[in-house]
Design a protein around this motif. Sequence first.
Motif, mmCIF file in Angstrom:
data_model
loop_
_atom_site.group_PDB
_atom_site.id
_atom_site.type_symbol
_atom_site.label_atom_id
_atom_site.label_comp_id
_atom_site.label_asym_id
_atom_site.label_seq_id
_atom_site.Cartn_x
_atom_site.Cartn_y
_atom_site.Cartn_z
ATOM 1 N N ALA A 133 0.844 -1.194 0.000
ATOM 2 C CA ALA A 133 0.000 0.000 0.000
ATOM 3 C C ALA A 133 0.880 1.245 0.000
ATOM 4 C CB ALA A 133 -0.942 -0.003 1.205
ATOM 5 N N PHE A 134 0.285 2.358 -0.430
ATOM 6 C CA PHE A 134 0.997 3.620 -0.646
ATOM 7 C C PHE A 134 0.276 4.700 0.151
ATOM 8 C CE2 PHE A 134 1.845 7.268 -3.737
ATOM 9 C CZ PHE A 134 3.194 7.388 -3.444
ATOM 10 N N GLY A 135 0.848 5.080 1.286
ATOM 11 C CA GLY A 135 0.195 6.008 2.196
ATOM 12 C C GLY A 135 0.586 7.446 1.945
ATOM 13 N N LEU A 136 0.003 8.054 0.937
ATOM 14 C CA LEU A 136 0.316 9.445 0.603
ATOM 15 C C LEU A 136 -0.855 10.375 0.916
ATOM 16 C CD1 LEU A 136 2.602 11.169 -0.748
ATOM 17 C CD2 LEU A 136 1.320 10.941 -2.871
ATOM 18 N N SER A 137 -2.060 10.044 0.419
ATOM 19 C CA SER A 137 -3.207 10.951 0.512
ATOM 20 C C SER A 137 -3.739 11.052 1.946
ATOM 21 C CB SER A 137 -4.334 10.477 -0.401
ATOM 22 O OG SER A 137 -3.928 10.485 -1.752
ATOM 23 N N GLU A 138 -4.325 12.220 2.241
ATOM 24 C CA GLU A 138 -4.934 12.456 3.546
ATOM 25 C C GLU A 138 -6.326 13.044 3.371
ATOM 26 O OE1 GLU A 138 -2.237 14.697 6.003
ATOM 27 O OE2 GLU A 138 -0.557 13.344 5.561
ATOM 28 N N LYS A 139 -7.171 12.840 4.356
ATOM 29 C CA LYS A 139 -8.568 13.233 4.243
ATOM 30 C C LYS A 139 -8.721 14.729 4.023
ATOM 31 C CE LYS A 139 -13.053 12.550 6.479
ATOM 32 N NZ LYS A 139 -13.772 11.931 7.624
ATOM 33 N N GLY A 164 -0.842 10.160 12.960
ATOM 34 C CA GLY A 164 -1.594 10.877 11.935
ATOM 35 C C GLY A 164 -2.429 9.918 11.120
ATOM 36 N N GLY A 165 -3.211 10.470 10.215
ATOM 37 C CA GLY A 165 -4.121 9.653 9.424
ATOM 38 C C GLY A 165 -3.820 9.702 7.942
ATOM 39 N N LYS A 166 -4.215 8.637 7.243
ATOM 40 C CA LYS A 166 -4.135 8.575 5.783
ATOM 41 C C LYS A 166 -5.490 8.105 5.250
ATOM 42 C CE LYS A 166 0.177 9.848 5.186
ATOM 43 N NZ LYS A 166 0.569 11.010 4.357
ATOM 44 N N TYR A 167 -5.775 8.495 4.017
ATOM 45 C CA TYR A 167 -7.108 8.322 3.434
ATOM 46 C C TYR A 167 -6.957 7.920 1.981
ATOM 47 C CZ TYR A 167 -12.142 9.595 3.833
ATOM 48 O OH TYR A 167 -13.506 9.587 3.940
ATOM 49 N N TYR A 168 -7.901 7.156 1.466
ATOM 50 C CA TYR A 168 -7.855 6.646 0.088
ATOM 51 C C TYR A 168 -6.673 5.690 -0.124
ATOM 52 C CZ TYR A 168 -10.844 10.751 -0.844
ATOM 53 O OH TYR A 168 -11.825 11.703 -0.810
ATOM 54 N N ILE A 169 -6.396 4.822 0.815
ATOM 55 C CA ILE A 169 -5.210 3.977 0.744
ATOM 56 C C ILE A 169 -5.628 2.540 0.434
ATOM 57 C CG2 ILE A 169 -3.074 3.298 1.864
ATOM 58 C CD1 ILE A 169 -3.508 6.374 1.461
ATOM 59 N N GLY A 170 -5.459 2.144 -0.811
ATOM 60 C CA GLY A 170 -5.823 0.802 -1.226
ATOM 61 C C GLY A 170 -4.968 -0.254 -0.549
ATOM 62 N N ASN A 171 -5.574 -1.425 -0.291
ATOM 63 C CA ASN A 171 -4.922 -2.571 0.354
ATOM 64 C C ASN A 171 -4.554 -2.315 1.806
ATOM 65 O OD1 ASN A 171 -5.054 -3.965 -2.070
ATOM 66 N ND2 ASN A 171 -2.874 -3.764 -2.549
ATOM 67 N N GLY A 172 -5.044 -1.229 2.374
ATOM 68 C CA GLY A 172 -4.667 -0.903 3.752
ATOM 69 C C GLY A 172 -5.109 -1.933 4.769
ATOM 70 N N ASN A 173 -6.030 -2.803 4.383
ATOM 71 C CA ASN A 173 -6.517 -3.829 5.300
ATOM 72 C C ASN A 173 -5.589 -5.037 5.408
ATOM 73 O OD1 ASN A 173 -7.238 -4.298 2.561
ATOM 74 N ND2 ASN A 173 -8.788 -5.786 3.156
ATOM 75 N N VAL A 174 -4.768 -5.271 4.371
ATOM 76 C CA VAL A 174 -3.962 -6.506 4.368
ATOM 77 C C VAL A 174 -2.504 -6.288 3.961
ATOM 78 C CG1 VAL A 174 -5.955 -8.000 3.880
ATOM 79 C CG2 VAL A 174 -4.631 -7.043 1.968
#
Length: 569
Positions: A133-139, A164-174
């Motif tokens: 996963a790629f944690g760039l975007s934020e709410k 802090g938080g990240k948002y719109y992060i695909g595959n963040g569950n696994v």
Amino acid sequence: MLFDPHNFDGAHLDPESRRLLRATVDWFENRGKRRLIADDQARVWYTEFLDFAGREKLFATFCTPRAEAGGAPDKRWDAARNAALSEILGFYGLQYWYTWQVTVLGLGPIWMSGNALARKRAADLLDDGAVFAFGLSEKEHGADVYSTDMILTPTDDGGFTASGGKYYIGNGNVAGMVSVFGRRADIEGPDGYVFFAVESRHPNFKLVKNIVDSQMFVSEFRLEDYPLTADDILHTGQDAFSAALNTVNVGKFNLCTASIGISEHAFYEAITHAHNRVLYGKRVTDFPHVRQNFVDAYARLAAMKLFSDRAVDYFRTASPDDRRYLLFNPITKMKVTSEGEQVVDLLWDVIAAKGFEKDTYFAMAGRDIGALPKLEGTVHVNLALVLKFMPAYLFHPVAYPEVPTRHDAEDDDFFWRQGPARGLGDIRFHDWEAAYREFAHVPNVARFHEQAAAIRTLLTTAAPDAEQQKDLDFLLNLGHLFTLVVYGQLILEQARLTGLDADLLDQVFDVLIRDFSGYAVALHGKASSTEAQQAWALGQVRKPVVDRDRFERVWGRVAALSGAYEMNP
């Protein structure tokens, strides 16, 4: 011209790549269309697909650079075969493509990093079947990395805690590893940027929710005093910022092939339905407006494939001395994906209510095709980027060695050493008009060349003034006009390399002439356009060279696709 799963053999690739791509096609076809659609409608997390990819080491083979492959002969990062996989995954559904795409993005900062431990950990996880996963975007900030609220606080032992938080992060569950962008609390400005790696199973990684109603898991997550050591740090300072942009340079290319795959599957369904339907005593495809829609859609889809295939060659040939890909990649992202929307809309105008039926792939395509222009930077962001290259491209050509077709089984290691994300205005291009001159015998290529060359006249006689250069609405329209010139150039280069027949090429440029004329009229109507610019704009409105026989020959190719492919039930 269109991908056909029943006949696909990947002959341009090496044996193991062909085997893996064929295995991927067979996995989808063996599950069948009913299961594909049912899983989509029930929003089933695609564990079985990820299990298949893990067993076959699909992502491990396609996403591990040779330097991290431990001597495995088939592992490499090869943009040509990655494009083929991306198209196949798009063909069967955006959701399957998406988990691959965000894995590509998540790996980017890792493979670019000097952190050997992190690279080894990523390679091992890939081999075990993990996704990334790629944690760039934020709410609150989207992809505005300058404003990140992911804060790293130094600790007494030389490490950090991240919160802090990240948002719109695909595959963040696994995700086995998540590459996260943040900034240090104790350093102001760009020097404080940090890219670091975290694990989604760590207790200080808090998964909040899936923010979309889909099979995909597009996560919101929070880090709460997540402990970091030097082994977790991928990049710092300006290098972290460059890693973010350079990763997007790599990942954004995959959006074009996803759009192509979706459009191809939708095309098969639409032509088979329309060509076998009778209304008012006539076959639907006997109506002139229906044929026009199908021929336009086919020409646009052909252009999408021609441009994207040629752009791969430039991407794979890139070096510190040849960065032309930085123009071509945003065009694959924003232009090809926007064309995919147009293709599906043209088809939908024909099949109408059929496109909403729940047992069709088309219903999925109609929902998903519009997502791709909006990911990895909007169309507007990429148009603004494209404009940076316009002066050098149009006015200052230089000689380069010929770029060949790049289907060779080589590792594209330059992707991980692209260097600082600056100096775009210094990049030079080869003579764009050479391709147009070579095809001057094709009537609509010659006519479009007249329009394309006129942009130089606009910029030398009625260039945007100081106020217009601040008017993004005006400039973006100019960007659309310029994009068409580049788009046409690579289409022509690929037409030469593949021996594309003149009928289809002429029909492609029939479409481009009409598009250029449309953008010229739009420029004329902009609030800030001057009288000189308005006169120029109206002077570029052209009618394509009409050839009914050529049109009917292209239509014959389209009609032959009726019944050519239907997914196994």
